[in-house]
Scaffold this active site. Structure first.
Site, PDB file in Angstrom:
ATOM      1  N   LYS A  84       0.564  -1.187   0.151  1.00  0.00           N
ATOM      2  CA  LYS A  84       0.034  -0.015   0.063  1.00  0.00           C
ATOM      3  C   LYS A  84       0.875   1.295  -0.111  1.00  0.00           C
ATOM      4  O   LYS A  84       0.339   2.222  -0.516  1.00  0.00           O
ATOM      5  CB  LYS A  84      -0.984  -0.060   1.035  1.00  0.00           C
ATOM      6  CG  LYS A  84      -2.079  -1.021   1.159  1.00  0.00           C
ATOM      7  CD  LYS A  84      -2.995  -0.830   2.374  1.00  0.00           C
ATOM      8  CE  LYS A  84      -4.413  -1.732   2.209  1.00  0.00           C
ATOM      9  NZ  LYS A  84      -5.143  -1.625   3.403  1.00  0.00           N
ATOM     10  N   ASN A 105      -4.980   1.923  -1.562  1.00  0.00           N
ATOM     11  CA  ASN A 105      -5.561   0.749  -1.524  1.00  0.00           C
ATOM     12  C   ASN A 105      -6.202   0.259  -2.794  1.00  0.00           C
ATOM     13  O   ASN A 105      -6.747  -0.717  -3.010  1.00  0.00           O
ATOM     14  CB  ASN A 105      -6.495   0.185  -0.400  1.00  0.00           C
ATOM     15  CG  ASN A 105      -7.909   0.892  -0.442  1.00  0.00           C
ATOM     16  OD1 ASN A 105      -7.874   2.058  -0.978  1.00  0.00           O
ATOM     17  ND2 ASN A 105      -8.839   0.405  -0.018  1.00  0.00           N
ATOM     18  N   ASP A 120     -10.115   2.937   2.332  1.00  0.00           N
ATOM     19  CA  ASP A 120     -10.602   2.469   3.600  1.00  0.00           C
ATOM     20  C   ASP A 120     -11.292   3.219   4.537  1.00  0.00           C
ATOM     21  O   ASP A 120     -12.196   2.866   5.065  1.00  0.00           O
ATOM     22  CB  ASP A 120      -9.085   2.169   3.991  1.00  0.00           C
ATOM     23  CG  ASP A 120      -8.542   0.754   3.593  1.00  0.00           C
ATOM     24  OD1 ASP A 120      -9.136   0.006   3.157  1.00  0.00           O
ATOM     25  OD2 ASP A 120      -7.280   0.720   3.636  1.00  0.00           O
ATOM     26  N   SER A 146      -3.228   4.151  16.621  1.00  0.00           N
ATOM     27  CA  SER A 146      -2.874   5.248  15.969  1.00  0.00           C
ATOM     28  C   SER A 146      -1.897   4.660  14.525  1.00  0.00           C
ATOM     29  O   SER A 146      -1.075   5.395  14.021  1.00  0.00           O
ATOM     30  CB  SER A 146      -1.794   6.077  16.737  1.00  0.00           C
ATOM     31  OG  SER A 146      -0.798   5.207  17.497  1.00  0.00           O
ATOM     32  N   GLY A 148      -2.058   2.676  10.688  1.00  0.00           N
ATOM     33  CA  GLY A 148      -2.300   3.130   9.408  1.00  0.00           C
ATOM     34  C   GLY A 148      -3.816   2.996   9.294  1.00  0.00           C
ATOM     35  O   GLY A 148      -4.501   3.983   8.545  1.00  0.00           O
ATOM     36  N   ARG A 170      -1.404   3.523  23.624  1.00  0.00           N
ATOM     37  CA  ARG A 170      -0.242   2.897  24.581  1.00  0.00           C
ATOM     38  C   ARG A 170       0.763   3.970  24.331  1.00  0.00           C
ATOM     39  O   ARG A 170       1.168   4.521  25.794  1.00  0.00           O
ATOM     40  CB  ARG A 170       0.058   1.647  24.677  1.00  0.00           C
ATOM     41  CG  ARG A 170      -1.282   1.009  24.924  1.00  0.00           C
ATOM     42  CD  ARG A 170      -1.042  -0.775  24.996  1.00  0.00           C
ATOM     43  NE  ARG A 170      -2.056  -1.419  25.078  1.00  0.00           N
ATOM     44  CZ  ARG A 170      -2.867  -1.524  26.258  1.00  0.00           C
ATOM     45  NH1 ARG A 170      -2.505  -1.013  27.463  1.00  0.00           N
ATOM     46  NH2 ARG A 170      -3.743  -2.342  26.499  1.00  0.00           N
ATOM     47  N   VAL A 172       1.878   7.379  23.582  1.00  0.00           N
ATOM     48  CA  VAL A 172       1.286   8.738  23.254  1.00  0.00           C
ATOM     49  C   VAL A 172       1.959   9.455  22.086  1.00  0.00           C
ATOM     50  O   VAL A 172       1.342  10.226  21.426  1.00  0.00           O
ATOM     51  CB  VAL A 172       1.153   9.674  24.680  1.00  0.00           C
ATOM     52  CG1 VAL A 172       0.816  11.126  24.309  1.00  0.00           C
ATOM     53  CG2 VAL A 172       0.395   8.890  25.593  1.00  0.00           C
ATOM     54  N   GLU A 173       3.419   9.384  22.029  1.00  0.00           N
ATOM     55  CA  GLU A 173       3.881  10.026  20.919  1.00  0.00           C
ATOM     56  C   GLU A 173       3.637   9.762  19.501  1.00  0.00           C
ATOM     57  O   GLU A 173       3.222  10.627  18.872  1.00  0.00           O
ATOM     58  CB  GLU A 173       5.674   9.601  21.405  1.00  0.00           C
ATOM     59  CG  GLU A 173       6.215  10.192  22.373  1.00  0.00           C
ATOM     60  CD  GLU A 173       5.953   9.458  23.527  1.00  0.00           C
ATOM     61  OE1 GLU A 173       6.119   9.906  24.855  1.00  0.00           O
ATOM     62  OE2 GLU A 173       5.267   8.205  23.467  1.00  0.00           O
ATOM     63  N   ARG A 174       3.042   8.401  19.262  1.00  0.00           N
ATOM     64  CA  ARG A 174       2.704   7.831  18.179  1.00  0.00           C
ATOM     65  C   ARG A 174       1.343   8.754  17.817  1.00  0.00           C
ATOM     66  O   ARG A 174       1.041   9.052  16.734  1.00  0.00           O
ATOM     67  CB  ARG A 174       2.460   6.403  18.104  1.00  0.00           C
ATOM     68  CG  ARG A 174       3.887   5.508  17.947  1.00  0.00           C
ATOM     69  CD  ARG A 174       3.651   4.217  17.559  1.00  0.00           C
ATOM     70  NE  ARG A 174       2.831   4.243  16.139  1.00  0.00           N
ATOM     71  CZ  ARG A 174       2.539   3.051  15.632  1.00  0.00           C
ATOM     72  NH1 ARG A 174       2.628   2.069  16.116  1.00  0.00           N
ATOM     73  NH2 ARG A 174       2.003   3.094  14.295  1.00  0.00           N
TER      74      ARG A 174
END
Length: 294
Positions: A84, A105, A120, A146, A148, A170, A172-174
């Site tokens: 993708k 996609n 999606d 958080s 794809g 879980r 938080v930074e992501r």
């Protein structure tokens, strides 16, 4: 039922001629894909002279596969894992949604060019609106995860104009990185996810699990503490294998309305079908065809 399906496929094969359009899905692996069953049923139903196939494309063969799509005049292609992201480099143009999400996609041939889309998130939102809440403009939504899938769904929800969108993760930074990327399209609240999101359940109307937690074979897993759930919530899970996840079961025990991941799969395919053929997709038929095999 199997005999009827085999007979329908046989009639479709016998009807092939030099004007038959070819559509396909590419991925690695690909044998598990339900897309050919779903799309061929739709093509037959709408009397489209076309057929849909699955092609196993290894990562190092992706560029050649796109060249093949061009050379053979394939009308449209679905793209699945792991292609993708990388397929974007080989296309002529990328729709805004796919650019923001960072993944394609669906490939549409238009005016001799191959254009990449991402259906999606659009498919998920169409499913949510048709099955649960027709108007999302007043909805307060909590997204779990958080990755794809979260990116595509969050983008589509923001474009829909939902009242409030929070992301619990879980790491938080992501979640913050995702919120920053999508900030041009709306405000996102980022909250930590431990056993339960750092948000009062009364502050949400819809909870969406965008992670793979609960997917086969780890079917007993659940992405949050079910004690946090309250009866007024709509609880949605993008996982559709199993169709009834542990999260959805726990939500129903609490009195919540639930929404499975099957609709997202069906409607992302339905939107691609409409892009390719210009015809309204028979979404309910496509849903029944996938359910028949689950």
């Amino acid at each position: 039922m199997e005999a009827e399906a085999a007979d329908a496929v046989g009639k479709q094969v016998r009807a092939l001629d030099s004007s038959t359009a070819l559509y396909a899905v590419i991925g690695d692996p690909i044998k598990h894909s339900k897309s050919p069953l779903m799309h061929n049923a739709a093509l037959r139903s709408m009397d489209v002279n076309g057929i849909y196939a699955a092609f196993h494309v290894l990562p190092h063969e992706l560029e050649q596969a796109v060249q093949g799509i061009r050379a053979l005049g394939i009308g449209g292609v679905n793209v699945t894992i792991p292609h993708k992201e990388r397929v974007m480099a080989y296309l002529d143009d990328i729709d805004e949604s796919a650019q923001v999400i960072g993944a394609v996609n669906t490939i549409v041939r238009r005016g001799g060019k191959l254009i990449g889309y991402n259906t999606d998130g659009l498919g998920y939102v169409r499913s949510l609106k048709e099955e649960m809440m027709p108007d999302l403009s007043a909805a307060r939504i909590l997204l779990i995860g958080s990755g794809g899938a979260a990116r595509g769904i969050a983008y589509a929800l923001l474009k829909e104009g939902c009242q409030e969108l929070s992301i619990a993760n879980r790491t938080v930074e992501r979640a913050q990185a995702l919120a920053d990327d999508l900030s041009p399209y709306g405000q996102i609240r980022v909250v930590p996810l431990l056993e339960a999101p750092d948000i009062d359940a009364e502050q949400a109307d819809i909870v969406i699990n965008t992670t793979s937690v609960g997917m086969h074979p780890d079917v007993e897993a659940i992405p949050l503490n079910p004690d946090w759930l309250q009866a007024h919530l709509i609880v949605s899970d993008i996982v559709y294998n199993p169709l009834d996840t542990a999260l959805l079961q726990a939500a129903r025990r609490t009195g919540c309305r639930t929404h499975s991941g099957l609709g997202m799969f069906v409607y992302q395919g339905a939107i691609a079908f409409e892009m390719w053929t210009g015809k309204q997709a028979p979404a309910e038929l496509m849903r029944r065809e996938v359910l028949r095999t689950l």
